[in-house]
Design a protein around this motif. Structure first.
Motif: not given
Length: 136
Positions: A42-64
């Motif tokens: 479940x943790x891995x699935x939730x991380x996947x969901x958060x990470x896929x939002x980064x390039x969709x909803x920000x101006x950069x695919x970079x995150x931490x």
């Protein structure tokens, strides 16, 4: 490989489809190492969901990505460069996107988003459980 005795894992990422599978494996490894094996998938699935939002909803695919182990829970934070805080919306169950925060809300014990001092935001979730060690 996850190191024994660690209570935090931190990684800078450029979110790309090929990166996500490796990140899910890392998340599962740390969650299991920390004694929270029932939460790993479940943790891995939730991380996947958060990470896929980064390039969709920000101006950069970079995150931490930061994983923190606490005595009774695991906290995961994804920090990105956008100041725009996420909002839960009514999901469109026909389309492939738009359900991530609804799933996060249903699958975690708590989640939220906070502005960070670098000008971006931190989106986090927590999952609680009593840790136990798996037999070797």
């Amino acid at each position: 490989m996850a190191e024994a005795g660690t209570t935090q894992y931190r990684q800078e990422l450029v979110v790309r489809p090929l990166v996500l599978g490796g990140v899910r494996r890392i998340v599962k490894a740390y969650v299991r190492l920390w004694g929270f094996a029932p939460l790993a998938e479940t943790a891995a699935l939730c991380v996947h969901e958060l990470l896929t939002n980064v390039p969709r909803h920000t101006d950069s695919p970079q995150c931490e990505l930061t994983l923190d182990r606490h005595p009774d829970r695991v906290r995961v934070t994804v920090s990105d460069s956008s100041r725009t805080l996420p909002a839960v919306r009514e999901p469109d169950w026909v389309n492939e996107s738009g359900r991530g925060l609804v799933l996060l809300d249903q699958m975690t014990d708590a989640w939220g988003a906070d502005p960070n001092p670098d000008g971006g935001k931190d989106v986090w979730f927590e999952m609680r459980a009593t840790p136990h060690r798996e037999a070797a």
